[in-house]
Write a protein that holds these residues in place. Structure first.
Motif, PDB file in Angstrom:
ATOM      1  N   TRP A 207       4.222  -1.855   2.199  1.00  0.00           N
ATOM      2  CA  TRP A 207       4.935  -1.216   1.373  1.00  0.00           C
ATOM      3  C   TRP A 207       6.189  -1.651   0.800  1.00  0.00           C
ATOM      4  CZ3 TRP A 207       2.454   4.304   2.816  1.00  0.00           C
ATOM      5  CH2 TRP A 207       1.276   4.156   2.513  1.00  0.00           C
ATOM      6  N   ALA A 208       6.826  -2.100   2.053  1.00  0.00           N
ATOM      7  CA  ALA A 208       8.351  -2.528   1.999  1.00  0.00           C
ATOM      8  C   ALA A 208       8.687  -3.865   1.152  1.00  0.00           C
ATOM      9  CB  ALA A 208       9.077  -2.507   3.374  1.00  0.00           C
ATOM     10  N   ARG A 209       7.428  -4.539   0.901  1.00  0.00           N
ATOM     11  CA  ARG A 209       7.755  -5.866   0.342  1.00  0.00           C
ATOM     12  C   ARG A 209       7.375  -5.820  -1.156  1.00  0.00           C
ATOM     13  NH1 ARG A 209       3.838  -9.060   3.872  1.00  0.00           N
ATOM     14  NH2 ARG A 209       4.116 -10.628   2.353  1.00  0.00           N
ATOM     15  N   PRO A 210       7.690  -6.850  -1.910  1.00  0.00           N
ATOM     16  CA  PRO A 210       7.145  -7.060  -3.379  1.00  0.00           C
ATOM     17  C   PRO A 210       5.884  -6.976  -3.406  1.00  0.00           C
ATOM     18  CG  PRO A 210       9.028  -8.729  -2.730  1.00  0.00           C
ATOM     19  CD  PRO A 210       8.529  -7.956  -1.336  1.00  0.00           C
ATOM     20  N   GLY A 211       5.570  -6.226  -4.549  1.00  0.00           N
ATOM     21  CA  GLY A 211       4.210  -6.131  -4.634  1.00  0.00           C
ATOM     22  C   GLY A 211       3.365  -7.475  -5.116  1.00  0.00           C
ATOM     23  N   ALA A 212       3.803  -8.269  -5.807  1.00  0.00           N
ATOM     24  CA  ALA A 212       3.270  -9.552  -6.224  1.00  0.00           C
ATOM     25  C   ALA A 212       3.199 -10.374  -4.942  1.00  0.00           C
ATOM     26  CB  ALA A 212       4.039 -10.416  -7.256  1.00  0.00           C
ATOM     27  N   GLU A 213       3.786 -10.428  -4.136  1.00  0.00           N
ATOM     28  CA  GLU A 213       3.906 -11.204  -2.779  1.00  0.00           C
ATOM     29  C   GLU A 213       2.770 -10.759  -1.917  1.00  0.00           C
ATOM     30  OE1 GLU A 213       7.746 -11.982  -1.048  1.00  0.00           O
ATOM     31  OE2 GLU A 213       6.875 -11.283   0.878  1.00  0.00           O
ATOM     32  N   VAL A 214       2.685  -9.151  -1.637  1.00  0.00           N
ATOM     33  CA  VAL A 214       1.597  -8.479  -1.089  1.00  0.00           C
ATOM     34  C   VAL A 214       0.193  -8.808  -1.702  1.00  0.00           C
ATOM     35  CG1 VAL A 214       0.599  -6.296  -0.432  1.00  0.00           C
ATOM     36  CG2 VAL A 214       3.181  -6.824  -0.127  1.00  0.00           C
ATOM     37  N   PHE A 215       0.247  -8.877  -2.911  1.00  0.00           N
ATOM     38  CA  PHE A 215      -0.975  -9.090  -3.665  1.00  0.00           C
ATOM     39  C   PHE A 215      -1.521 -10.719  -3.262  1.00  0.00           C
ATOM     40  CE2 PHE A 215      -3.457 -11.131  -7.290  1.00  0.00           C
ATOM     41  CZ  PHE A 215      -4.578 -10.318  -7.431  1.00  0.00           C
ATOM     42  N   GLN A 216      -0.671 -11.499  -3.249  1.00  0.00           N
ATOM     43  CA  GLN A 216      -1.272 -13.069  -3.067  1.00  0.00           C
ATOM     44  C   GLN A 216      -1.488 -13.026  -1.567  1.00  0.00           C
ATOM     45  OE1 GLN A 216      -1.934 -15.037  -5.256  1.00  0.00           O
ATOM     46  NE2 GLN A 216      -0.570 -13.944  -7.006  1.00  0.00           N
ATOM     47  N   GLU A 217      -0.664 -12.430  -0.648  1.00  0.00           N
ATOM     48  CA  GLU A 217      -1.129 -12.393   0.821  1.00  0.00           C
ATOM     49  C   GLU A 217      -2.297 -11.712   1.011  1.00  0.00           C
ATOM     50  OE1 GLU A 217       1.584 -11.280   3.683  1.00  0.00           O
ATOM     51  OE2 GLU A 217       0.216  -9.806   4.394  1.00  0.00           O
ATOM     52  N   THR A 218      -2.631 -10.775   0.249  1.00  0.00           N
ATOM     53  CA  THR A 218      -4.064 -10.007   0.465  1.00  0.00           C
ATOM     54  C   THR A 218      -5.067 -10.714   0.028  1.00  0.00           C
ATOM     55  OG1 THR A 218      -2.632  -7.922   0.518  1.00  0.00           O
ATOM     56  CG2 THR A 218      -4.991  -7.865   0.199  1.00  0.00           C
ATOM     57  N   ARG A 219      -5.127 -11.366  -1.098  1.00  0.00           N
ATOM     58  CA  ARG A 219      -6.052 -11.957  -1.595  1.00  0.00           C
ATOM     59  C   ARG A 219      -6.540 -13.151  -0.899  1.00  0.00           C
ATOM     60  NH1 ARG A 219      -5.686 -15.617  -6.588  1.00  0.00           N
ATOM     61  NH2 ARG A 219      -7.739 -16.160  -7.317  1.00  0.00           N
ATOM     62  N   ALA A 220      -5.376 -13.769  -0.372  1.00  0.00           N
ATOM     63  CA  ALA A 220      -5.659 -14.993   0.589  1.00  0.00           C
ATOM     64  C   ALA A 220      -6.225 -14.597   1.606  1.00  0.00           C
ATOM     65  CB  ALA A 220      -4.241 -15.756   1.045  1.00  0.00           C
ATOM     66  N   ALA A 221      -5.918 -13.377   2.560  1.00  0.00           N
ATOM     67  CA  ALA A 221      -6.509 -12.959   3.725  1.00  0.00           C
ATOM     68  C   ALA A 221      -7.863 -12.665   3.526  1.00  0.00           C
ATOM     69  CB  ALA A 221      -5.847 -11.674   4.025  1.00  0.00           C
TER      70      ALA A 221
END
Lengths: 270, 270
Positions: B250-264
């Motif tokens: 939650w502390a990180r930029p949403g777009a970055e979290v989105f990409q990381e989550t999709r890759a995971a």
């Protein structure tokens, strides 16, 4: 026997209290005691056996062995040692916490490990007159401490063995949430498996790590009178241990925690 | 459809990310989205409906209503409003978290409250084409957030109602520990009740309060491939939402979290 007369103080409730003082307080109060292996080993097995015998205190259980989801020779050897310790101090029951998921394993493979370990240990326990008590822990501990999470699962694990060899722990803290808990207690009684009955209350918020957040009896949402009635109806009329892992209690003098816990116990069973 | 193509991003995974940006990122990635009521209400129901329609993004669920263990008129009214919101934005499913134990109640009485509330709400949901999805939460939330703790219990609650009106959520984070989980998934499929399928990983140690400790996919002990296979075998081939409550994410930029989550997600289903 009145419910109040069934009180046993688990030493972990006052974790840093000297074992001798704890036993002597139990003797004065007519209470039983649940011992732990670390202080027992520190005092020595024979000295601990003499202490409880001289004090005339009933040892209601020895905590804690298990941690055998990866049943290595070393894990099994440590469990045999724990069985010997329980026999030496007159504890009828050795509490087993199964352990978590070993590296590279799954919860299903870890549960298979528990079955194997029990098959290895049950004959040894039977010979020494000690009942192994499988303790289902709350599912929040399922990955790192105990893959056994419900009474039903513990009873299935116990089923292949003699009731004198393997039983289960009914601990309110760990099972209060289970929608099948009343059926589980009735089944445990019917199958002759209730080897230990423990009280702790459930309170929130949970602390980081969730190990040391157990509530004093009456501070949370556990309906102790109902547990008492259901376990009585299941045919178990033995001691009731109070075992609270709680940082705030651990920071206080043991004698004070003992008196408070005994009073809380008498209130919730009255 | 390949498993990777079933990815839906639950907005709570990047809780503080602007709803418009989240929807637009999902559109670019060909992902679905699980919306939350608070950002939806902030933007407005009609504006949110227009946003997802213009973007061509599939809304896979709306989170979250429920909290009706004490089914007051106000609680039921808020749930009807949530059903209307879900219908307006084209969400087929409204996720319900039951609520905890009301003051003076027990977990058993709270569970009765859930039954009453569902009976009140199911016809309204059916009329509006929204399936109420009962979400069993991990038992560590049983006193303060959700008295429904297992798939079996959720399925028993759903049983009196049409499958179009009431289903269940299969969320790996909440049910992974359950010794009956595979039977529960098979039963949910057989009974036509899988209304939502969500992924999060289980990691320890849990943080204080235990709400925000969900792990990124692959960081913990959940066997996602097995969940995917079992849910597929149960006949559900719809979207898979990833919903992670995690302070560090939650502390990180949403777009970055989105990409990381999709890759995971793509890694754990590959």
């Amino acid at each position: 026997m009145s419910a109040a007369a069934r009180f046993s103080f688990n030493h972990a409730t006052a974790k840093f209290w000297d074992q001798r003082e704890a036993v002597e307080a139990c003797a004065r109060a007519g209470a039983g005691i649940g011992l732990w292996r670390e202080p027992l080993q520190e005092m020595g097995v024979e000295a601990t056996a003499k202490l409880v015998q001289d004090a005339g205190v009933e040892v209601t259980s020895l905590c804690r062995a298990g941690f055998f989801t990866d049943p290595t020779a070393a894990a099994l050897e440590d469990n045999r040692k724990a069985i010997d310790e329980a026999a030496a101090v007159g504890a009828p029951t050795l509490v087993l916490v199964s352990g978590g998921i070993p590296d590279g394993g799954t919860i299903d493979s870890a549960r298979e490990g528990v079955k194997e370990a029990l098959a290895q240990l049950a004959p040894y326990a039977l010979e020494r007159g000690v009942t192994l008590a499988i303790e289902p822990l709350h599912p929040m501990f399922a990955s790192d401490r105990c893959v056994v999470t419900t009474l039903a699962e513990a009873l299935d694990l116990a089923a292949p063995f003699a009731t004198a060899a393997v039983g289960v722990v009914v601990d309110t803290y760990h099972i209060w949430w289970d929608p099948q808990v009343w059926q589980g207690i009735a089944r445990a009684g019917r199958e002759g498996r209730i080897a230990s009955f423990q009280f702790a209350d459930w309170i929130t918020p949970l602390p980081a790590g969730v190990l040391t957040g157990r509530g004093q009896l009456g501070d949370g949402c556990v309906d102790f009178k109902r547990y008492l009635a259901e376990v009585d109806a299941a045919g178990f009329t033995g001691p009731i241990e109070v075992e609270l892992f709680n940082d705030a209690l651990w920071a206080r003098p043991g004698a004070e925690v003992f008196q408070e816990t005994r009073a809380a116990f008498e209130r919730v069973v009255a």
